[in-house]
Structures are given as C-alpha cells and as structure tokens.
Design a protein around this motif. Structure first.
Motif, PDB file in Angstrom:
ATOM      1  N   ASN A 106       1.059  -1.128  -0.350  1.00  0.00           N
ATOM      2  CA  ASN A 106       0.042   0.017  -0.062  1.00  0.00           C
ATOM      3  C   ASN A 106       0.610   1.313  -0.148  1.00  0.00           C
ATOM      4  O   ASN A 106       0.318   2.760  -0.192  1.00  0.00           O
ATOM      5  CB  ASN A 106      -0.688  -0.331   1.431  1.00  0.00           C
ATOM      6  N   LYS A 107       2.168   0.854   0.146  1.00  0.00           N
ATOM      7  CA  LYS A 107       3.103   2.146   0.055  1.00  0.00           C
ATOM      8  C   LYS A 107       4.222   2.731  -0.658  1.00  0.00           C
ATOM      9  O   LYS A 107       4.542   3.262  -1.219  1.00  0.00           O
ATOM     10  CB  LYS A 107       4.378   2.084   1.575  1.00  0.00           C
ATOM     11  N   VAL A 108       3.508   1.599  -1.811  1.00  0.00           N
ATOM     12  CA  VAL A 108       4.730   1.883  -2.851  1.00  0.00           C
ATOM     13  C   VAL A 108       3.604   2.240  -4.380  1.00  0.00           C
ATOM     14  O   VAL A 108       2.324   1.294  -4.316  1.00  0.00           O
ATOM     15  CB  VAL A 108       5.220   0.112  -3.099  1.00  0.00           C
ATOM     16  N   CYS A 160       4.509   3.178 -10.870  1.00  0.00           N
ATOM     17  CA  CYS A 160       5.695   3.235 -10.925  1.00  0.00           C
ATOM     18  C   CYS A 160       6.521   2.141 -10.971  1.00  0.00           C
ATOM     19  O   CYS A 160       7.203   2.230 -10.034  1.00  0.00           O
ATOM     20  CB  CYS A 160       5.932   4.829 -10.512  1.00  0.00           C
ATOM     21  N   SER A 161       7.216   2.003 -12.643  1.00  0.00           N
ATOM     22  CA  SER A 161       8.612   0.907 -12.651  1.00  0.00           C
ATOM     23  C   SER A 161       9.256   1.090 -11.733  1.00  0.00           C
ATOM     24  O   SER A 161       9.807   0.184 -10.740  1.00  0.00           O
ATOM     25  CB  SER A 161       8.800   0.988 -13.903  1.00  0.00           C
ATOM     26  N   LYS A 162       9.995   2.697 -11.523  1.00  0.00           N
ATOM     27  CA  LYS A 162      11.055   3.118 -10.819  1.00  0.00           C
ATOM     28  C   LYS A 162      10.656   2.131  -9.415  1.00  0.00           C
ATOM     29  O   LYS A 162      11.492   2.232  -9.223  1.00  0.00           O
ATOM     30  CB  LYS A 162      11.287   4.913 -10.854  1.00  0.00           C
ATOM     31  N   ASN A 163       9.533   3.017  -8.838  1.00  0.00           N
ATOM     32  CA  ASN A 163       9.270   2.946  -7.219  1.00  0.00           C
ATOM     33  C   ASN A 163       9.458   1.525  -7.139  1.00  0.00           C
ATOM     34  O   ASN A 163       9.414   0.683  -6.017  1.00  0.00           O
ATOM     35  CB  ASN A 163       7.699   3.759  -7.110  1.00  0.00           C
ATOM     36  N   GLU A 220      12.514   0.349  -7.273  1.00  0.00           N
ATOM     37  CA  GLU A 220      12.989   0.505  -5.605  1.00  0.00           C
ATOM     38  C   GLU A 220      12.762  -0.492  -4.588  1.00  0.00           C
ATOM     39  O   GLU A 220      13.682  -0.757  -4.057  1.00  0.00           O
ATOM     40  CB  GLU A 220      13.067   1.766  -5.499  1.00  0.00           C
ATOM     41  N   PHE A 221      11.703  -0.990  -4.595  1.00  0.00           N
ATOM     42  CA  PHE A 221      11.024  -1.733  -4.048  1.00  0.00           C
ATOM     43  C   PHE A 221      11.542  -3.082  -3.544  1.00  0.00           C
ATOM     44  O   PHE A 221      11.900  -3.830  -2.492  1.00  0.00           O
ATOM     45  CB  PHE A 221       9.432  -1.736  -3.356  1.00  0.00           C
ATOM     46  N   ILE A 222      12.213  -4.116  -4.850  1.00  0.00           N
ATOM     47  CA  ILE A 222      12.149  -4.637  -5.334  1.00  0.00           C
ATOM     48  C   ILE A 222      13.786  -4.788  -4.070  1.00  0.00           C
ATOM     49  O   ILE A 222      13.888  -6.053  -4.056  1.00  0.00           O
ATOM     50  CB  ILE A 222      12.181  -5.775  -6.821  1.00  0.00           C
ATOM     51  N   LYS A 223      14.928  -3.504  -5.004  1.00  0.00           N
ATOM     52  CA  LYS A 223      16.484  -3.855  -4.910  1.00  0.00           C
ATOM     53  C   LYS A 223      16.069  -3.756  -3.452  1.00  0.00           C
ATOM     54  O   LYS A 223      16.821  -4.490  -2.934  1.00  0.00           O
ATOM     55  CB  LYS A 223      16.546  -2.418  -5.502  1.00  0.00           C
ATOM     56  N   ASP A 224      15.221  -2.739  -2.515  1.00  0.00           N
ATOM     57  CA  ASP A 224      15.349  -2.897  -0.680  1.00  0.00           C
ATOM     58  C   ASP A 224      15.056  -4.460  -0.549  1.00  0.00           C
ATOM     59  O   ASP A 224      15.183  -4.545   0.839  1.00  0.00           O
ATOM     60  CB  ASP A 224      14.458  -1.588  -0.491  1.00  0.00           C
ATOM     61  N   TYR A 225      14.535  -4.829  -1.478  1.00  0.00           N
ATOM     62  CA  TYR A 225      13.596  -6.449  -0.272  1.00  0.00           C
ATOM     63  C   TYR A 225      14.431  -6.996  -0.583  1.00  0.00           C
ATOM     64  O   TYR A 225      15.005  -7.727   0.371  1.00  0.00           O
ATOM     65  CB  TYR A 225      12.719  -6.504  -1.149  1.00  0.00           C
TER      66      TYR A 225
END
Length: 229
Positions: free
Chosen positions: A43-45, A49-52, A55-60
């Motif tokens: 819900n926070k992502v 937007c493929s960029k956002n 970033e979510f995947i990279k952080d995970y």
C-alpha cells in the motif's frame, strides 16, 4: 494429457531442484516475496511507476541479503489494474490471478532452459503490462509433450532463435530485460508450465480471471514442481 498424468510426469523428471536462472541457489540467496493484494506493505508503493516498484524490489533483496526474490503462483494481485490489457470492471472477468512463478533479480541475468527441448515460438508481446520479449520451449518426456514459457526478456534474447532449434537443459536462452522493454516492470522472469498451448504462438495467458481459474490451475500447474524453491 489428463491433469493427474501431467503432474505425474513433472514430478518424475528430477528429484533435485531444476534451474531456470543463471544464479546458483545456495539456499540463502533466493527469498520468497509476497506481491498479493493482501500484503499491506504494498500500500506504500506506487506500483504504477516501474521506478518505484524497482526500488521496492531492490530494497527487499538488500534487506534479505538475497539475489533473487521468487513467488507468485496463483497470487491475487492488484498491480495489473494499472494496465487496460488486464483490467476489467467486472470482478469475475478482471485478470488478476498470476499463473506462473516470478523471479525478480538484476537486469541482464541469464535465463536457462529448465529441460532439454526445442523452440516452439517467440514474440515481443509489447502491450503495456504484458510479457515483452517471450520464448516458449516445447519438451517431450516419456512421450508426453508440454511447454515452458519465459517472459520479460531482453529484445536481443529473441534474435538468435528459430522455430525448431534444439536447446539443452541449462543452456542460456536469453537475458532479463529492462522495464523499457519488459512490459514496464522491474527486471524479472515469468516462468510458466503449460500442458495445452491452445494454438498460441509466442504468447499464452499468464494472468487469469476468477471465472477461468479452475481450467488454468489444471493446464498450468505450479512451476515449483520442477524448481523446488
């Protein structure tokens, strides 16, 4: 092929996990990920937007000290609502149930054939939210034929292939594409098993609706029967 026979053939192929990415599984560098509509963290992502999303995947992956995040078979996802290719107003016909396994990792990661086979077809499925460059392989095991689909590849992954070309198990068949070519997603592989291709070429349904789910559960069983992730 009857569904129980198909599963029996798949289960008998190997007692060991099979490989679909050129990333060795050491037991701690592959991590499961939940992208379902019930995961409140999403819900926070802004998944539109493929960029956002990237970033979510990279952080995970960073938080979990992993190279590959995997999962998604029969997952109900909201992320397809951004695309008219999937989105329908009717709850019964909205396509939001994922029929393969996604493996999220770095762009240009090698994708390998899970088994010996031959190229059935390939295509750039260029709709927004679609597979992008896709390869479908045909396999024959104990006189049964079935198919594996590899979606979200790079454009140049399609350039070396011809229909009927043989491939060996573990051979690199392509590389993961960027969001610019893969349907506007973070780099990942969509891997799917298919019993009856139903006349499709270079493409097959990878996300279904509630109404057709029982058919696709039979025709496209869980790829983890081969990958054992």
């Amino acid at each position: 092929m009857k569904s129980d026979m198909f599963l029996e053939v798949l289960r008998a192929i190997s007692e060991y996990p099979l490989k679909v990415l050129d990333v060795p599984n050491t037991g701690d560098n592959y991590v499961a990920i939940d992208l379902s509509e019930t995961n409140n963290a999403l819900n926070k992502v802004d998944l539109t937007c493929s960029k956002n999303f990237s970033e979510f995947i990279k952080d995970y992956l960073k938080i979990n000290h992993a190279k590959v995040a995997f999962g998604g078979y029969l997952e109900h996802r909201n992320l397809y609502r951004r695309s008219i290719h999937f989105n329908q107003k009717n709850e019964e016909t909205e396509r939001n149930i994922h029929l393969g396994i996604d493996l999220w990792c770095d762009e240009k990661t090698g994708v390998v054939s899970v088994l010996d086979g031959k190229v059935h077809s390939y295509k750039n499925n260029a709709n927004f939210g679609d597979y992008g460059p896709t390869i479908i392989l045909e396999h024959e095991v104990n006189n049964f034929s079935f198919y594996t689909l590899y979606g979200h590849l790079s454009l140049d992954s399609l350039s070396k292939w011809h229909v009927g070309t043989t491939v060996k198990q573990g051979e690199v068949i392509g590389y993961l594409g960027s969001s610019e070519v893969n349907g506007d997603y973070p780099p990942h592989l969509h891997f799917q098993l298919i019993n009856d291709l139903q006349g499709f070429s270079g493409d097959y349904v990878g996300v279904c609706n509630k109404k057709d789910l029982e058919f696709y559960k039979i025709n496209c069983p869980d790829p983890n029967v081969l990958l054992n992730l």
